[in-house]
Design a protein around this motif. Structure first.
Motif, PDB file in Angstrom:
ATOM      1  N   PRO A   1       0.811  -1.233   0.000  1.00  0.00           N
ATOM      2  CA  PRO A   1       0.000   0.000   0.000  1.00  0.00           C
ATOM      3  C   PRO A   1       0.843   1.281   0.000  1.00  0.00           C
ATOM      4  CG  PRO A   1      -0.881  -1.577   1.573  1.00  0.00           C
ATOM      5  CD  PRO A   1       0.418  -2.143   1.080  1.00  0.00           C
ATOM      6  N   ILE A   2       1.929   1.290   0.757  1.00  0.00           N
ATOM      7  CA  ILE A   2       2.769   2.500   0.804  1.00  0.00           C
ATOM      8  C   ILE A   2       3.396   2.756  -0.560  1.00  0.00           C
ATOM      9  CG2 ILE A   2       4.845   3.552   1.798  1.00  0.00           C
ATOM     10  CD1 ILE A   2       4.217   2.140   4.409  1.00  0.00           C
ATOM     11  N   ALA A   3       3.987   1.718  -1.153  1.00  0.00           N
ATOM     12  CA  ALA A   3       4.644   1.891  -2.454  1.00  0.00           C
ATOM     13  C   ALA A   3       3.642   2.296  -3.528  1.00  0.00           C
ATOM     14  CB  ALA A   3       5.367   0.608  -2.849  1.00  0.00           C
ATOM     15  N   ARG A   4       2.468   1.667  -3.527  1.00  0.00           N
ATOM     16  CA  ARG A   4       1.455   2.015  -4.539  1.00  0.00           C
ATOM     17  C   ARG A   4       1.050   3.487  -4.405  1.00  0.00           C
ATOM     18  NH1 ARG A   4      -1.736  -3.094  -3.422  1.00  0.00           N
ATOM     19  NH2 ARG A   4      -2.955  -1.626  -2.201  1.00  0.00           N
ATOM     20  N   ALA A   5       0.992   3.987  -3.172  1.00  0.00           N
ATOM     21  CA  ALA A   5       0.632   5.389  -2.959  1.00  0.00           C
ATOM     22  C   ALA A   5       1.763   6.330  -3.401  1.00  0.00           C
ATOM     23  CB  ALA A   5       0.297   5.633  -1.493  1.00  0.00           C
ATOM     24  N   LEU A   6       3.013   5.879  -3.272  1.00  0.00           N
ATOM     25  CA  LEU A   6       4.160   6.734  -3.566  1.00  0.00           C
ATOM     26  C   LEU A   6       4.538   6.776  -5.048  1.00  0.00           C
ATOM     27  CD1 LEU A   6       6.479   5.747  -0.573  1.00  0.00           C
ATOM     28  CD2 LEU A   6       5.256   7.908  -0.876  1.00  0.00           C
ATOM     29  N   ILE A   7       4.386   5.672  -5.756  1.00  0.00           N
ATOM     30  CA  ILE A   7       4.824   5.584  -7.157  1.00  0.00           C
ATOM     31  C   ILE A   7       4.187   6.709  -7.980  1.00  0.00           C
ATOM     32  CG2 ILE A   7       4.687   4.196  -9.283  1.00  0.00           C
ATOM     33  CD1 ILE A   7       6.694   2.974  -7.465  1.00  0.00           C
ATOM     34  N   GLY A   8       5.047   7.403  -8.705  1.00  0.00           N
ATOM     35  CA  GLY A   8       4.580   8.476  -9.581  1.00  0.00           C
ATOM     36  C   GLY A   8       4.526   9.846  -8.927  1.00  0.00           C
ATOM     37  N   LYS A   9       4.644   9.899  -7.628  1.00  0.00           N
ATOM     38  CA  LYS A   9       4.602  11.183  -6.907  1.00  0.00           C
ATOM     39  C   LYS A   9       6.005  11.794  -6.879  1.00  0.00           C
ATOM     40  CE  LYS A   9       0.230  10.683  -5.720  1.00  0.00           C
ATOM     41  NZ  LYS A   9      -0.175   9.467  -6.330  1.00  0.00           N
ATOM     42  N   GLU A  10       6.080  13.055  -6.463  1.00  0.00           N
ATOM     43  CA  GLU A  10       7.356  13.766  -6.446  1.00  0.00           C
ATOM     44  C   GLU A  10       7.646  14.347  -5.064  1.00  0.00           C
ATOM     45  OE1 GLU A  10       7.348  16.689  -9.549  1.00  0.00           O
ATOM     46  OE2 GLU A  10       7.167  15.173 -11.125  1.00  0.00           O
ATOM     47  N   VAL A  11       8.894  14.799  -4.882  1.00  0.00           N
ATOM     48  CA  VAL A  11       9.302  15.422  -3.629  1.00  0.00           C
ATOM     49  C   VAL A  11       8.359  16.584  -3.322  1.00  0.00           C
ATOM     50  CG1 VAL A  11      11.120  16.746  -2.475  1.00  0.00           C
ATOM     51  CG2 VAL A  11      11.718  14.740  -3.843  1.00  0.00           C
ATOM     52  N   GLY A  12       7.882  16.642  -2.076  1.00  0.00           N
ATOM     53  CA  GLY A  12       6.965  17.689  -1.644  1.00  0.00           C
ATOM     54  C   GLY A  12       5.506  17.276  -1.697  1.00  0.00           C
ATOM     55  N   ASP A  13       5.191  16.226  -2.453  1.00  0.00           N
ATOM     56  CA  ASP A  13       3.809  15.752  -2.536  1.00  0.00           C
ATOM     57  C   ASP A  13       3.387  15.101  -1.221  1.00  0.00           C
ATOM     58  OD1 ASP A  13       3.677  16.583  -5.141  1.00  0.00           O
ATOM     59  OD2 ASP A  13       3.694  14.578  -6.025  1.00  0.00           O
ATOM     60  N   VAL A  14       2.128  15.228  -0.884  1.00  0.00           N
ATOM     61  CA  VAL A  14       1.554  14.566   0.283  1.00  0.00           C
ATOM     62  C   VAL A  14       0.709  13.412  -0.232  1.00  0.00           C
ATOM     63  CG1 VAL A  14      -0.016  14.803   2.240  1.00  0.00           C
ATOM     64  CG2 VAL A  14       1.552  16.659   1.676  1.00  0.00           C
ATOM     65  N   VAL A  15       0.933  12.222   0.341  1.00  0.00           N
ATOM     66  CA  VAL A  15       0.190  11.036  -0.080  1.00  0.00           C
ATOM     67  C   VAL A  15      -0.585  10.468   1.097  1.00  0.00           C
ATOM     68  CG1 VAL A  15       1.804  10.438  -1.926  1.00  0.00           C
ATOM     69  CG2 VAL A  15       2.147   9.485   0.338  1.00  0.00           C
ATOM     70  N   LEU A  16      -1.715   9.889   0.781  1.00  0.00           N
ATOM     71  CA  LEU A  16      -2.569   9.272   1.791  1.00  0.00           C
ATOM     72  C   LEU A  16      -2.450   7.760   1.629  1.00  0.00           C
ATOM     73  CD1 LEU A  16      -4.695   9.890   3.983  1.00  0.00           C
ATOM     74  CD2 LEU A  16      -6.420   9.666   2.209  1.00  0.00           C
ATOM     75  N   VAL A  17      -2.027   7.085   2.681  1.00  0.00           N
ATOM     76  CA  VAL A  17      -1.848   5.635   2.640  1.00  0.00           C
ATOM     77  C   VAL A  17      -2.895   4.988   3.539  1.00  0.00           C
ATOM     78  CG1 VAL A  17      -0.265   3.731   3.110  1.00  0.00           C
ATOM     79  CG2 VAL A  17       0.630   5.901   2.259  1.00  0.00           C
ATOM     80  N   ARG A  18      -3.635   4.056   2.963  1.00  0.00           N
ATOM     81  CA  ARG A  18      -4.634   3.316   3.742  1.00  0.00           C
ATOM     82  C   ARG A  18      -3.950   2.105   4.364  1.00  0.00           C
ATOM     83  NH1 ARG A  18      -7.432   5.668  -0.265  1.00  0.00           N
ATOM     84  NH2 ARG A  18      -9.464   6.562   0.238  1.00  0.00           N
ATOM     85  N   THR A  19      -3.965   2.057   5.690  1.00  0.00           N
ATOM     86  CA  THR A  19      -3.363   0.949   6.425  1.00  0.00           C
ATOM     87  C   THR A  19      -4.450   0.277   7.257  1.00  0.00           C
ATOM     88  OG1 THR A  19      -2.844   2.238   8.401  1.00  0.00           O
ATOM     89  CG2 THR A  19      -1.202   2.265   6.623  1.00  0.00           C
ATOM     90  N   PRO A  20      -4.170  -0.917   7.789  1.00  0.00           N
ATOM     91  CA  PRO A  20      -5.155  -1.563   8.652  1.00  0.00           C
ATOM     92  C   PRO A  20      -5.542  -0.699   9.861  1.00  0.00           C
ATOM     93  CG  PRO A  20      -3.472  -3.128   8.020  1.00  0.00           C
ATOM     94  CD  PRO A  20      -3.026  -1.792   7.524  1.00  0.00           C
ATOM     95  N   ALA A  21      -4.625   0.149  10.309  1.00  0.00           N
ATOM     96  CA  ALA A  21      -4.892   1.007  11.472  1.00  0.00           C
ATOM     97  C   ALA A  21      -5.610   2.300  11.085  1.00  0.00           C
ATOM     98  CB  ALA A  21      -3.582   1.338  12.171  1.00  0.00           C
ATOM     99  N   GLY A  22      -5.815   2.503   9.788  1.00  0.00           N
ATOM    100  CA  GLY A  22      -6.476   3.730   9.330  1.00  0.00           C
ATOM    101  C   GLY A  22      -5.640   4.428   8.274  1.00  0.00           C
ATOM    102  N   GLU A  23      -6.038   5.624   7.931  1.00  0.00           N
ATOM    103  CA  GLU A  23      -5.323   6.379   6.906  1.00  0.00           C
ATOM    104  C   GLU A  23      -4.197   7.209   7.534  1.00  0.00           C
ATOM    105  OE1 GLU A  23      -8.434   8.587   4.967  1.00  0.00           O
ATOM    106  OE2 GLU A  23      -8.885   6.901   3.648  1.00  0.00           O
ATOM    107  N   VAL A  24      -3.056   7.221   6.840  1.00  0.00           N
ATOM    108  CA  VAL A  24      -1.893   7.968   7.319  1.00  0.00           C
ATOM    109  C   VAL A  24      -1.416   8.871   6.188  1.00  0.00           C
ATOM    110  CG1 VAL A  24       0.454   7.772   8.251  1.00  0.00           C
ATOM    111  CG2 VAL A  24      -1.224   5.999   8.768  1.00  0.00           C
ATOM    112  N   GLU A  25      -1.100  10.108   6.529  1.00  0.00           N
ATOM    113  CA  GLU A  25      -0.582  11.060   5.545  1.00  0.00           C
ATOM    114  C   GLU A  25       0.935  11.136   5.654  1.00  0.00           C
ATOM    115  OE1 GLU A  25      -3.548  14.596   4.273  1.00  0.00           O
ATOM    116  OE2 GLU A  25      -2.652  14.793   6.269  1.00  0.00           O
ATOM    117  N   TYR A  26       1.593  11.058   4.490  1.00  0.00           N
ATOM    118  CA  TYR A  26       3.046  11.176   4.418  1.00  0.00           C
ATOM    119  C   TYR A  26       3.397  12.269   3.425  1.00  0.00           C
ATOM    120  CZ  TYR A  26       3.379   6.542   6.605  1.00  0.00           C
ATOM    121  OH  TYR A  26       3.297   5.471   7.456  1.00  0.00           O
ATOM    122  N   GLU A  27       4.489  12.968   3.711  1.00  0.00           N
ATOM    123  CA  GLU A  27       5.031  13.919   2.754  1.00  0.00           C
ATOM    124  C   GLU A  27       6.338  13.334   2.236  1.00  0.00           C
ATOM    125  OE1 GLU A  27       6.831  18.429   2.428  1.00  0.00           O
ATOM    126  OE2 GLU A  27       5.585  17.931   4.131  1.00  0.00           O
TER     127      GLU A  27
END
Length: 158
Positions: free
Chosen positions: A125-151
């Motif tokens: 899930p983390i890699a799928r959310a990150l692929i194609g994004k660039e430095v500075g982008d914020v991505v939302l990753v759905r995890t079993p514990a809930g959604e987490v935002e990463y920059e």
């Protein structure tokens, strides 16, 4: 046939394991089977049955590795021009926006993934959310514990 992505390091690791199995383990097992046969009755010969079982595992692993290497699309990230975009094989620094914790991951093939070594599968899930994004982008990753935002803090092609 579908090709599966693999890093140069992952392919080399599999080639080394294949060489070990074919040149060291296989001959050792054949010798063990021959020695066990010399002990007589094969029905009650535990050494013979153990060696045959080892042989089955060894041959199965050889076939598995040969299949993986045959279906691999080996990607050498070091030959890519440096950039800020997250792609297969890149190493990514991401900042958890909730905890301010910085994490580093290398995106690799499914067989190479090792979370303890910070190597995550391209299909995670983390890699799928990150692929194609660039430095500075914020991505939302759905995890079993809930959604987490990463920059995305940094991307390296090494």
């Amino acid at each position: 046939m579908t090709k599966f992505p693999m890093t140069v390091e992952g392919a080399e690791k599999l080639r080394l394991e294949l060489e070990q199995l074919k040149k060291v383990d296989r001959p050792r097992i054949v010798t063990a089977i021959a020695e066990a046969r010399e002990h007589g009755d094969l029905k009650e010969n535990a050494e013979y049955h153990a060696a045959r079982e080892q042989q089955g595992f060894c041959e199965g692993r050889i076939q598995e590795i040969e299949g993986k290497l045959g279906n691999a699309q080996i990607i050498d990230i070091s030959k890519m021009p440096a950039g800020d975009k997250v792609i297969f094989g890149s190493t990514v620094d991401i900042l958890n926006l909730d905890t301010d914790q910085l994490q580093t991951y290398k995106i690799v093939g499914d067989d190479e993934a090792d979370v303890k070594a910070n190597m995550i599968s391209v299909s995670s899930p983390i890699a799928r959310a990150l692929i194609g994004k660039e430095v500075g982008d914020v991505v939302l990753v759905r995890t079993p514990a809930g959604e987490v935002e990463y920059e995305i803090d940094a991307v390296r092609y090494c």
